[in-house]
Design a protein around this motif. Structure first.
Motif, PDB file in Angstrom:
ATOM      1  N   THR A   1     -12.548  -2.622   4.193  1.00 46.57           N
ATOM      2  CA  THR A   1     -11.219  -3.138   4.364  1.00 46.57           C
ATOM      3  C   THR A   1     -11.213  -4.258   5.098  1.00 46.57           C
ATOM      4  OG1 THR A   1     -10.065  -0.839   4.075  1.00 46.57           O
ATOM      5  CG2 THR A   1      -8.974  -2.622   5.205  1.00 46.57           C
TER       6      THR A   1
ATOM      7  N   GLN B   1     -10.327  -3.920  -0.076  1.00 47.94           N
ATOM      8  CA  GLN B   1      -8.865  -3.899   0.138  1.00 47.94           C
ATOM      9  C   GLN B   1      -8.748  -4.958   1.236  1.00 47.94           C
ATOM     10  OE1 GLN B   1      -6.331  -0.881   1.132  1.00 47.94           O
ATOM     11  NE2 GLN B   1      -7.635   0.029   2.608  1.00 47.94           N
TER      12      GLN B   1
ATOM     13  N   LEU C   1      -5.863  -6.451   3.939  1.00 47.11           N
ATOM     14  CA  LEU C   1      -4.429  -6.082   4.406  1.00 47.11           C
ATOM     15  C   LEU C   1      -3.962  -7.176   5.498  1.00 47.11           C
ATOM     16  CD1 LEU C   1      -4.972  -2.381   5.201  1.00 47.11           C
ATOM     17  CD2 LEU C   1      -3.968  -3.361   3.000  1.00 47.11           C
TER      18      LEU C   1
ATOM     19  N   SER D   1       1.858  -6.189   5.277  1.00 48.19           N
ATOM     20  CA  SER D   1       2.180  -4.805   5.084  1.00 48.19           C
ATOM     21  C   SER D   1       3.145  -4.276   6.314  1.00 48.19           C
ATOM     22  CB  SER D   1       1.053  -3.875   5.110  1.00 48.19           C
ATOM     23  OG  SER D   1       0.240  -4.397   4.127  1.00 48.19           O
TER      24      SER D   1
ATOM     25  N   ASP E   1       2.990   1.124   6.011  1.00 47.73           N
ATOM     26  CA  ASP E   1       2.182   0.926   4.915  1.00 47.73           C
ATOM     27  C   ASP E   1       0.925   0.668   5.465  1.00 47.73           C
ATOM     28  OD1 ASP E   1       3.959   1.490   2.998  1.00 47.73           O
ATOM     29  OD2 ASP E   1       4.443  -0.512   2.440  1.00 47.73           O
TER      30      ASP E   1
ATOM     31  N   GLN F   1      -2.459   2.627   4.116  1.00 47.91           N
ATOM     32  CA  GLN F   1      -3.427   2.163   3.457  1.00 47.91           C
ATOM     33  C   GLN F   1      -4.895   2.157   4.222  1.00 47.91           C
ATOM     34  OE1 GLN F   1      -1.225  -1.695   3.108  1.00 47.91           O
ATOM     35  NE2 GLN F   1      -1.445  -1.485   0.746  1.00 47.91           N
TER      36      GLN F   1
ATOM     37  N   ASN G   1      -8.148   2.715  -0.771  1.00 48.72           N
ATOM     38  CA  ASN G   1      -8.208   2.858  -2.307  1.00 48.72           C
ATOM     39  C   ASN G   1      -9.644   3.366  -2.901  1.00 48.72           C
ATOM     40  OD1 ASN G   1      -8.977   2.000  -5.103  1.00 48.72           O
ATOM     41  ND2 ASN G   1      -6.910   0.653  -4.741  1.00 48.72           N
TER      42      ASN G   1
END
Length: 306
Positions: free
Chosen positions: A104, A181, A183, A286, A290, A294, A299
């Motif tokens: 991430t 991901q 963010l 975000s 959230d 996350q 994911n």
């Protein structure tokens, strides 16, 4: 399963306070399932500046020795300089080869005009740029260039530097290129709306719900004080007469005043231009809830496609 979280700035978003706290609390973070590699400096910029990615492989191997489940946390705002190259892809590839497939990227954003003003202040201060090649800055012209391009490029003696202001464009580019991901979090949520900068991030990735304040055992707020506009323009001109013992020329104070008056007159126009071009900057953020969700439940599938 091990995972990696890469806190990649951006610059001027409380990174120094966060990194110093993480470095000081590295032992307590490890108890919470977070490995923050200690180095000569509290941040990892010296590693992110390197042309190769052997260092991230070294971090991955050390994290695997220290824990079976947990998170490798890397923090380096200088990743911002390399987003437009393939360096992030190389970082992910190296982590994958090291057995860490859950990645991430965390980017902290502040109001683009506020970010530009803070950057302008720092680049104008010779005491914070020792040994660097100073960029030639004028508030309005640099601001118009940043608004038109979405970024500013500089070159110091060691690095090519790029500072971003069009955040949605940056995030979209990274999400299209990277498998992990990506963010975005608001500067206020990362620094001001907590006891210690980075509380939300640490709480989201710790295995026991502890935040950074819990790990350091004290409150460590983000307390940088911005210099006045007059001091910023004074610093800018002073750097051309920075040798000790050199008396400032007679025209110095008048030159500072002229630059200050020019900035004050142009500032509302530049701010309006930033608002016009980057008014959607919050679209890539975000919410705190959230963001936390996350990170706590990243994911699951994307890690298999790196």
């Amino acid at each position: 399963m091990l995972r990696a979280v890469i806190h990649a700035g951006l610059h001027k978003t409380g990174t120094t306070s966060f990194q110093r706290s993480c470095n000081n609390a590295s032992s307590e973070l490890l108890k919470a399932g977070i490995y923050y590699p200690k180095s000569r400096k509290p941040h990892h910029n010296n590693f992110a500046n390197l042309p190769d990615t052997d260092w991230i492989r070294m971090f991955a191997r050390k994290s695997k020795k220290l824990m079976r489940d947990g998170c490798l946390l890397v923090s380096a705002e200088n990743f911002e300089y390399r987003f437009h190259h393939d360096y992030p892809e190389k970082i992910e590839r190296t982590l994958y080869q090291s057995g860490i497939k859950n990645i991430t990227w965390v980017l902290c954003f502040r109001n683009p005009f506020s970010s530009y003003c803070s950057l302008y202040s720092q680049l104008s201060d010779p005491s914070r740029n020792s040994g660097n090649t100073y960029p030639i800055l004028e508030f309005a012209s640099s601001g118009r260039l940043a608004a038109a391009k979405g970024f500013l490029d500089f070159q110091n003696q060691n690095l090519e530097q790029r500072f971003y202001f069009n955040y949605p464009s940056l995030v979209n580019s990274l999400r299209n290129r990277l498998k992990g991901q990506v963010l975005g979090i608001d500067f206020d949520d990362f620094t001001k709306n907590c006891n210690t900068p980075g509380d939300l991030l640490i709480q989201s990735i710790s295995n026991d719900g502890r935040n950074l304040s819990d790990c350091i055992g004290q409150v460590s707020g983000h307390s940088n004080v911005s210099p006045s506009k007059d001091a910023i323009e004074h610093n800018y001109l002073r750097r051309f007469h920075s040798k000790k013992g050199i008396k400032l020329p007679a025209w110095f104070d008048k030159a500072v005043q002229d630059r200050l008056e020019s900035r004050i007159a142009q500032e509302p126009k530049i701010e309006a231009l930033f608002q016009q071009n980057f008014g959607d900057w919050r679209d890539c953020l975000s919410t705190p809830d959230d963001f936390k969700r996350q990170l706590q439940k990243p994911n699951f599938w994307r890690r298999f496609f790196i």
